[in-house]
Design an enzyme around this catalytic site. Structure first.
Site, mmCIF file in Angstrom:
data_model
loop_
_atom_site.group_PDB
_atom_site.id
_atom_site.type_symbol
_atom_site.label_atom_id
_atom_site.label_comp_id
_atom_site.label_asym_id
_atom_site.label_seq_id
_atom_site.Cartn_x
_atom_site.Cartn_y
_atom_site.Cartn_z
ATOM 1 N N HIS A 61 12.262 5.402 3.429
ATOM 2 C CA HIS A 61 12.245 4.770 4.742
ATOM 3 C C HIS A 61 13.306 3.695 4.872
ATOM 4 O O HIS A 61 13.695 3.074 3.886
ATOM 5 C CB HIS A 61 10.877 4.127 4.997
ATOM 6 C CG HIS A 61 9.741 5.067 4.897
ATOM 7 N ND1 HIS A 61 8.523 4.699 4.385
ATOM 8 C CD2 HIS A 61 9.618 6.384 5.236
ATOM 9 C CE1 HIS A 61 7.691 5.735 4.421
ATOM 10 N NE2 HIS A 61 8.335 6.766 4.933
ATOM 11 N N LYS A 71 13.817 -5.873 1.873
ATOM 12 C CA LYS A 71 12.441 -5.863 1.375
ATOM 13 C C LYS A 71 12.396 -6.447 -0.025
ATOM 14 O O LYS A 71 13.232 -6.108 -0.861
ATOM 15 C CB LYS A 71 11.888 -4.434 1.319
ATOM 16 C CG LYS A 71 11.802 -3.752 2.663
ATOM 17 C CD LYS A 71 11.326 -2.314 2.516
ATOM 18 C CE LYS A 71 11.264 -1.621 3.853
ATOM 19 N NZ LYS A 71 10.868 -0.216 3.732
ATOM 20 N N TYR A 131 5.009 -6.186 0.144
ATOM 21 C CA TYR A 131 6.441 -6.413 0.294
ATOM 22 C C TYR A 131 6.722 -7.301 1.491
ATOM 23 O O TYR A 131 6.097 -7.208 2.531
ATOM 24 C CB TYR A 131 7.239 -5.110 0.358
ATOM 25 C CG TYR A 131 6.880 -4.158 1.475
ATOM 26 C CD1 TYR A 131 7.649 -4.105 2.646
ATOM 27 C CD2 TYR A 131 5.801 -3.298 1.357
ATOM 28 C CE1 TYR A 131 7.335 -3.221 3.657
ATOM 29 C CE2 TYR A 131 5.487 -2.412 2.363
ATOM 30 C CZ TYR A 131 6.249 -2.373 3.519
ATOM 31 O OH TYR A 131 5.923 -1.505 4.523
ATOM 32 N N ASP A 169 6.642 12.044 6.770
ATOM 33 C CA ASP A 169 7.693 12.031 5.752
ATOM 34 C C ASP A 169 8.191 13.432 5.407
ATOM 35 O O ASP A 169 9.340 13.602 4.991
ATOM 36 C CB ASP A 169 7.216 11.322 4.482
ATOM 37 C CG ASP A 169 7.131 9.809 4.652
ATOM 38 O OD1 ASP A 169 7.556 9.298 5.711
ATOM 39 O OD2 ASP A 169 6.634 9.137 3.733
#
Length: 182
Positions: A61, A71, A131, A169
Site C-alpha cells: 500500500h 510510516k 504505525y 489487495d
C-alpha cells in the site's frame, strides 16, 4: 536508540535501547529530537493499529503525492515480516525492497519514507501492528501493488496454503503496470 541503515537510501531500522529490570522493561519508541538528529524529520499526526492472524499479508500500500505518507512501523504483539519497496523513479534502488522481521520481542521499527510501497505478513499466530503516519488517509491518493508480483519477487515467509489477502489487495496492479510515480 540506534539507527540502522539499509541498502536503500532513507529506509532505516530503528533499534531502541531497552532498559530491563525485575519489573519488566522500558524503552523510548519515539523521540522527535533523536529522530531529527538522525535526519528523520517527519511530523507524525496519527497512530494506526491493526490486528491480524497468521498468514495475513497486508499490502503493498501507499499514497501518491501530494498525500504521500511516511510510516514508522512497530509490533506490539507477535511477529511480522515488514516490507518496503522503493518507488522513487530517480532512485538507484527503484523497484528494490527491504524485508525486516519486526516483533514485540526485538522491538525494532521500520521507518518507511515517502515514495515507498509498504506491506507486511504475519509470521506468528497473531500480531498487533502500530504505525505512525505523517499524512491523513486520502482515498483518491491510495494506490497499491499486488503482494505476489513476479518482478518484485518478495518472499513473504508464509506458506502459500496459509496466505490470507483481502479482496481489495488481490485486484491491485502489478509493478510493471503502475502508472504513477514520486
Amino acid at each position: 536508540m540506534t539507527i540502522e541503515k539499509t541498502h536503500i537510501n532513507d529506509l532505516v531500522v530503528i533499534n531502541p535501547t531497552v532498559f530491563p529490570d525485575d519489573r519488566g522493561h522500558f524503552f523510548e519508541a519515539y523521540n522527535k529530537a533523536k529522530f531529527n538528529e538522525n535526519g528523520i524529520m517527519y511530523e507524525f499526526i496519527q497512530d494506526n493499529q491493526s490486528f491480524s492472524k497468521r498468514g495475513v499479508i497486508r499490502g503493498l500500500h501507499l499514497q501518491i503525492n501530494p498525500c504521500a505518507q511516511a510510516k514508522l512501523v512497530r509490533v506490539l504483539q507477535g511477529e511480522i515480516l515488514d516490507v518496503a519497496v522503493d518507488l522513487r523513479k530517480n532512485s538507484s534502488t527503484y523497484g528494490q525492497h527491504v524485508s525486516v522481521v519486526l516483533s514485540a520481542e526485538n522491538k525494532k521499527q521500520l521507518m518507511v519514507p515517502h515514495g515507498f510501497a509498504h506491506g507486511f505478513s504475519v509470521l506468528s499466530e497473531t500480531a498487533s501492528v502500530l504505525y505512525k503516519v505523517d499524512q491523513k488517509y486520502h482515498q483518491e491518493s491510495e494506490r497499491g501493488i499486488r503482494y505476489d508480483d513476479p518482478t518484485l519477487a518478495i518472499d513473504w515467509q508464509v506458506n502459500p496454503s496459509e496466505v490470507i489477502v483481502s479482496e481489495k489487495d488481490l485486484i491491485l496492479p502489478s509493478f510493471e503496470a503502475i502508472d504513477w510515480e514520486f
